[in-house]
Design a protein around this motif. Structure first.
Motif, short mmCIF file in Angstrom:
data_model
loop_
_atom_site.label_atom_id
_atom_site.label_comp_id
_atom_site.label_asym_id
_atom_site.label_seq_id
_atom_site.Cartn_x
_atom_site.Cartn_y
_atom_site.Cartn_z
N ASN A 1 -3.85 5.97 5.13
CA ASN A 1 -3.48 5.63 3.75
C ASN A 1 -4.48 6.20 2.75
OD1 ASN A 1 -1.18 4.22 4.46
ND2 ASN A 1 -2.23 2.26 4.61
N GLN A 2 -5.75 6.08 3.10
CA GLN A 2 -6.78 6.62 2.20
C GLN A 2 -6.61 8.13 2.05
OE1 GLN A 2 -10.51 5.35 3.89
NE2 GLN A 2 -10.42 3.34 2.89
N LEU B 1 -3.78 9.91 2.49
CA LEU B 1 -2.56 10.25 1.77
C LEU B 1 -2.58 9.75 0.33
CD1 LEU B 1 0.10 9.59 4.57
CD2 LEU B 1 -1.16 11.67 4.03
N GLY B 2 -3.37 8.71 0.08
CA GLY B 2 -3.48 8.20 -1.29
C GLY B 2 -4.52 8.95 -2.11
N GLU C 1 0.63 5.72 -6.41
CA GLU C 1 -0.79 5.91 -6.73
C GLU C 1 -1.23 5.10 -7.94
OE1 GLU C 1 -2.12 9.95 -6.67
OE2 GLU C 1 -1.08 10.43 -4.82
N THR D 1 -5.15 2.41 7.77
CA THR D 1 -5.90 2.39 6.51
C THR D 1 -6.55 3.76 6.27
OG1 THR D 1 -6.36 0.05 6.82
CG2 THR D 1 -7.70 1.19 5.21
N THR E 1 -5.68 2.21 -2.14
CA THR E 1 -5.19 1.80 -0.82
C THR E 1 -6.13 0.79 -0.16
OG1 THR E 1 -6.38 3.57 0.29
CG2 THR E 1 -4.14 4.05 -0.39
N SER E 2 -7.42 0.90 -0.43
CA SER E 2 -8.37 0.07 0.30
C SER E 2 -9.73 0.08 -0.39
CB SER E 2 -8.52 0.60 1.73
OG SER E 2 -8.84 1.96 1.67
N VAL F 1 0.84 -1.20 0.00
CA VAL F 1 0.00 0.00 0.00
C VAL F 1 0.87 1.25 0.00
CG1 VAL F 1 -1.58 1.37 1.40
CG2 VAL F 1 -1.99 -1.05 1.10
N ALA G 1 0.30 2.32 -3.67
CA ALA G 1 -0.94 3.11 -3.58
C ALA G 1 -0.67 4.53 -3.09
CB ALA G 1 -1.94 2.42 -2.66
N VAL G 2 0.07 4.65 -1.99
CA VAL G 2 0.29 6.00 -1.43
C VAL G 2 1.35 6.75 -2.24
CG1 VAL G 2 1.04 7.29 0.60
CG2 VAL G 2 -0.43 5.30 0.88
N ALA H 1 -8.57 -6.67 6.75
CA ALA H 1 -8.47 -5.52 7.67
C ALA H 1 -7.49 -4.49 7.12
CB ALA H 1 -8.04 -6.00 9.04
N VAL H 2 -6.35 -4.95 6.61
CA VAL H 2 -5.33 -4.01 6.10
C VAL H 2 -5.90 -3.21 4.93
CG1 VAL H 2 -3.13 -3.87 4.90
CG2 VAL H 2 -3.36 -5.33 6.91
N GLU I 1 -7.72 9.11 -1.59
CA GLU I 1 -9.03 8.46 -1.67
C GLU I 1 -9.99 8.97 -0.60
OE1 GLU I 1 -8.13 4.24 -1.55
OE2 GLU I 1 -6.40 4.67 -2.79
#
Lengths: 329, 558
Positions: free
Chosen positions: B333-334, B336-337, A162, B330, A166-167, A154, A158-159, A274-275, B339
């Motif tokens: 992350n959302q 910073l990503g 990009e 999470t 991420t989720s 991630v 993702a971060v 969960a992650v 989202e």
């Protein structure tokens, strides 16, 4: 007929296992500290409110009555009512099941697509760089905790880059397929891939490494057998020797492991879900534990248990079909 | 064990009468000072004696120009807070902060009551939609059938109340254009002209009266609302003949009734509720708010679109999505990503990740939750005020705030938080003074005590770490030792909430949120003789609260 009896016997064993799972799951609530009433009721709830909640939950009944009610309810598809999420537990559990199955199946497909060719490559190029690379990969895959791998993927893909999400799950495979069929656009599929790629890799890495090792050792074993020498002596091309004869026999135990691992993936995707905040059964289990939402937790565990039993039954049946010796044993 | 519980029993009935549920009320906003400055000597504005057993006077930390003769409700509450500081029923710990991660693509100001009003979020990064990630999803969309903040945040985008609060907690009008007290047990709300439900029907006084009655009366609207004690003391509502107004009736004066309606009581359409079953109401929305429901995925996300005919200032964002991720990493992350635009509950360990990012920032705001260690006053050694004060002097709360909570908390020295009605601005947190603590322990006669601090695990931000720090600091005293016992929250809550002080552990960590911004709603349940969750009783505090609850609040019309 023998196969039928075998399957019936296994199915009956499965029912006993499911009953055991249901009983243990029911009992969990009573061996964990704290009352579910204290979770549902606000801190300042009156004793009357608590009594009313106990009555609504059936907690004022004797234990055997509660157990009987629970089992009868399950047989009718009723997992109880969740007062924390104000919904039937079964609706939540079955709404989450497709996401978990989707992730498990994709992770399995990824694992098969990578591990079997890699295992064969490793076996057929023993002690060459390709073998060392594959062995290193499988060692790393088995040794890497998937929560760490998921977080790293991630952070990087993702971060930072990009490239992936991420989720979340996005439209899901069903939604993506519907978009493709109705509009002919692949955008939905690309979006779906951006969501599922990282969790599928995370969930499937251990599995990939395991099957790679299994395939490698199986292939090495088979390639050393005398029947392989015989077919080689007959002048069969090496490709046929490897893939038609050696690999085919190697795959029998691999298929067994694949089936069992699929069951493990359904139940064991908790950390990965969960992650990645994947809206499947794993996330539901975590959330229900955190919220002490017993009906949903129990329902999720029962579904996971039943899924495991069904997959085992299917694998046993398939194995018995492929290898009739098992039936007679 | 000494028992001083009994002599306060005679005081108990009035509190229930004064504030029916005594657990969720008062007038909001102003803290008010009791005058004076300076500190660090003996208490005179209500501190000390008269807790029914041993006088606590003479050991308080701060003294100011006292309120000799309190007259207003706020003054009675301030004096009660002074007394509670000096009598030290708790080891005063911290006010929790709400810490948000906010993307640079939006402008938004965090509120003290932990609620996120989507209308106040302005997209500035080119987009016109906003995504919020909180730690959990809703427990259904019925605005009157829940008690938790995450669901509040989801329903308040579409539903509105009669009154509301600004970011600082001050009461403002919403669906009521005006409000006033008619008589002690009756207040009147004039209903605003213009608001319509999302199905196009106009808001009527009948809808308002029905909504209030659905919350407080079990036999209205097919719901036993868990919010009935949030409208504490309210007995019902009725439409005023010939006027676009609704009268709300209460048991007694109910001084905090407007504060309650500023925090609770979402309005629903009577016919919509009556024509639909609970399952439908929990999966659909029909409010008067700035956003209307566009898509609901149970347990996954709620998508809204700007309501086209909203009666007030329309929301800046054309669309709003609220999703949830239980894992704090999470959520970050959302954010910073790209989202999510707003991430709720960023824990201290993730703060630097957000701070170091170019795309987002941290936005902390003091919440309405106070964290404390309660000490059962009916048990030795906590029956001694000196011993309880010693526990406070043993603690370096500033260090705990800085090192355990990364600065995202405020030290407290009284049950009431700054900004609340009744907060005593002259009371300071206890300073750490180990020598004084040891001396007070000796004076109490309980030297050599071994304490066990019960703490929930994971219920409050860094609860176990805070408890361990407290126990360690108490353990540093030469004449007391302390250890931590970690408890599963529902087990601890089961002991704390029985209504019987004798069921509680002698020494335990707890947090208490109070969205009414009024001291009474912390003091009454937690530290008066008849409080549902009390660990303490004192004739003086009881009588001060009795006086306070018999007086009108300080924002009685608007």
């Amino acid at each position: 007929m023998a196969l039928g009896r075998f399957v019936l016997k296994r199915a009956l064993q499965g029912i006993v296992v499911v009953w055991g799972v249901v009983t243990v799951v029911f009992g969990l609530r009573f061996i964990t500290p704290g009352s579910p009433i204290n979770v549902i009721a606000p801190l300042d709830a009156s004793a009357e409110t608590k009594r009313a909640i106990a009555q609504e939950l059936g907690l004022d009944e004797p234990l055997y009555v509660q157990y009987a009610d629970y089992v009868v309810g399950l047989l009718q598809g009723d997992m109880g009512y969740s007062y924390i999420s104000n919904t039937q537990a079964s609706s939540q559990v079955f709404a989450r099941l497709p996401a978990t199955l989707e992730l498990a199946v994709v992770a399995t497909i990824v694992a098969i697509a990578i591990s079997i060719p890699l295992g064969v490559l490793s076996a057929t190029r023993r002690n060459e760089p390709a073998d060392y690379g594959a062995t290193l990969f499988s060692l790393g895959g088995i040794s890497t905790p998937n929560f760490w791998l998921g977080i790293m993927l991630v952070l990087v893909f993702a971060v930072q880059l990009e490239v992936f999400k991420t989720s979340g799950r996005g439209p899901g495979f069903g939604g993506a397929l519907a978009t493709l069929l109705t509009s002919g656009s692949v955008d939905g599929l690309l979006t779906w891939l951006s969501y599922i790629t990282l969790p599928a890799i995370t969930l499937g890495t251990y599995f990939t490494a395991l099957v790679t090792r299994l395939t490698r050792s199986g292939m090495l074993d088979e390639l050393g057998q005398s029947y392989i020498k015989a077919v080689r002596a007959k002048g069969l091309p090496e490709t046929l020797v490897r893939y038609k004869h050696a690999l085919r026999n190697t795959l029998i135990p691999v298929i067994t492991v694949l089936g069992l691992q699929l069951g493990t993936l359904i139940g064991g995707a908790v950390i990965t879900e969960a992650v990645f905040d994947w809206p499947g059964l794993g996330t539901l289990v975590i959330n229900s534990i955190t919220a002490r939402d017993w009906p949903i937790l129990q329902g999720s565990l029962v579904v996971i248990g039943v899924g495991f039993v069904l997959i085992n039954l299917a694998v046993d049946t398939l194995y018995a079909y492929v290898n009739p010796q098992v039936v007679h044993e | 064990m000494s028992g001083n519980h009994g002599n306060a029993i005679g005081r108990r009935r009035y509190l229930k009468a004064a504030s029916a549920a005594a657990l969720a009320s008062t007038v909001a906003g102003c803290a008010g000072g009791d005058g004076g400055g300076g500190n660090d000597s003996e208490s005179t504005d209500g501190g000390g004696g008269g807790n029914g057993t041993t006088a606590a006077g003479g050991t308080g930390t701060e003294t100011q120009a006292a309120i000799e003769n309190p007259e207003t409700r706020g003054e009675f509450l301030q004096v009660a807070n002074r007394a509670l500081h000096d009598q030290a029923p708790w080891v005063y710990l911290n006010r929790q902060y709400s810490v948000y991660g906010v993307a640079n693509r939006i402008e938004w100001e965090a509120r003290r009551d932990e609620r996120i009003d989507g209308r106040a979020i302005e997209p500035t990064g080119g987009g016109d939609t906003v995504t919020i990630t909180q730690s959990q999803m809703d427990s259904g969309l019925d605005p009157q059938d829940h008690r938790e903040t995450p669901t509040d945040n989801i329903v308040l985008q579409a539903y509105e109340g009669l009154l509301t609060r600004d970011a600082e907690g001050t009461i403002t009008t919403e669906l009521a254009s005006d409000y006033e007290r008619i008589e002690p047990g009756r207040v009147r709300f004039t209903i605003r002209e213009g608001p319509t439900f999302h199905n196009g029907d106009p808001l009527t006084p009948e809808d308002v009266a029905f909504s209030v009655n659905r919350i407080v009366n079990d036999d209205v609207g097919g719901l036993v609302s868990p919010q009935s004690d949030q409208l504490a003391g309210v007995t019902g509502a009725q439409v005023v003949d010939g006027e676009r107004a609704v009268d709300v009736m209460s048991d007694g004066i109910n001084p905090i009734v407007f504060a309650l309606f500023a925090s609770y009581g979402d309005m629903m359409q009577k016919s919509w509720v009556q024509n639909n079953d609970g399952a439908y109401i929990n999966t659909h929305m029909n409010g008067t708010g700035p956003f209307r429901l566009a898509n609901y995925q149970e347990g996954v996300q709620v998508v809204y679109e700007r309501a086209p005919d909203y009666w007030g200032e329309p929301a800046s964002a054309a669309g709003l999505t609220i999703q949830a991720a239980g894992e704090s990493s999470t959520r970050v992350n959302q954010l910073l990503g790209g989202e999510a635009d707003l991430a709720v509950n960023v824990p201290p360990q993730d703060v630097n990740r957000v701070r170091n990012a170019d795309s987002a920032a941290i936005s902390p705001v003091p919440s309405t939750r106070v964290v404390f260690n309660a000490m059962r006053y009916d048990l030795e050694p906590f029956s001694s005020p000196e011993f309880r004060q010693a526990m406070n002097y043993a603690i370096d709360i500033e260090s705990i705030v800085e090192n355990v909570l990364s600065g995202f908390a405020d030290a407290t020295g009284q049950p009431t938080l700054e900004g609340f009605t009744g907060f005593n601005s002259n009371v300071e947190p206890y300073p750490q003074n180990v020598e004084r603590a040891e001396r007070l322990v000796e004076e109490s006669g309980f030297a050599g005590e071994q304490l066990t601090l019960h703490t929930p695990v994971g219920r409050y931000l860094k609860d176990v770490e805070i408890a361990q720090a407290v126990a360690n600091q108490i353990d540093q005293l030469g004449n007391v030792s302390c250890e931590v016992r970690q408890r599963e929250f529902s087990a601890l809550a089961g002991e704390v909430t029985t209504g019987n002080i004798e069921d509680k552990p002698p020494f335990y960590l707890l947090g208490w949120g109070n969205a009414t911004f009024d001291a009474s709603q912390t003091i009454i349940p937690l530290v008066t003789s008849d409080g549902e969750l009390t660990s303490y009783g004192s004739d003086r505090v009881d009588s001060l609260l009795q006086e306070a609850q018999s007086l009108p609040g300080n924002q009685e019309s608007g």
